[in-house]
Design an enzyme around this catalytic site. Sequence first.
Site, PDB file in Angstrom:
ATOM      1  N   ILE A  85      17.178  27.916  48.418  1.00  7.85           N
ATOM      2  CA  ILE A  85      17.660  27.946  49.796  1.00  7.85           C
ATOM      3  C   ILE A  85      19.040  27.306  49.881  1.00  7.85           C
ATOM      4  CG2 ILE A  85      17.123  27.250  52.176  1.00  7.85           C
ATOM      5  CD1 ILE A  85      14.176  26.739  50.988  1.00  7.85           C
ATOM      6  N   CYS A  86      19.964  27.986  50.549  1.00  9.23           N
ATOM      7  CA  CYS A  86      21.296  27.443  50.772  1.00  9.23           C
ATOM      8  C   CYS A  86      21.301  26.797  52.164  1.00  9.23           C
ATOM      9  CB  CYS A  86      22.343  28.554  50.689  1.00  9.23           C
ATOM     10  SG  CYS A  86      24.019  27.939  50.887  1.00  9.23           S
TER      11      CYS A  86
END
Length: 197
Positions: A85-86
Amino acid sequence: MQRASRLKRELSLLSTEPPPGITCWQSGSRLDDLRAQILGAADTPYEKGIFNLEIVVPERYPFEPPKIRFLTPIYHPNIDSAGRICLDVLKLPPKGAWRPSLNISTLLTSIQLLMAEPNPDDPLMADISSEYKYNKQLFLTNAKEWTEKYASQQKRASKALEEKTNQSETSTTSESIMLKRKGSDITKKEKKSRLES
């Protein structure tokens, strides 16, 4: 020591007062290996989907953020095919915004918000990001398809497992009732034979 007591407190709070649409629990006996589920929010392409996440809590927590990734495939510009996840709160400064005052509940809520409102300007998946920016309808269609294919099947599988459990409990109960009846029949026969002799 600080990590263990804080994690116990956080898990207790997550089980008694979880954020809406979020559940989190300890996976097995290890306190640093957690699992979470996020329900896809209404009016998003992820609606009615159940998304599983893995949370690995580092030794230096809360001074280091937990490593969180999706186990359920999700079509999203800020989440890659490995489930990474960014999100700035998942990284340490200067690039990230993690602070020890944040907790797992806050992170899961932030991820839930990211699902509802993707950030196409900071993508992990460039092709999905450009689709989101320039052909939103196609993005919505693809994201819904992925949700139905990957996040809804788990729901069906857990329902099937629940039904199997209920069936086995029902059959066990009916078997024990039959045994009790047989047992009571035997005692009646024994009583008759005792009375006759």
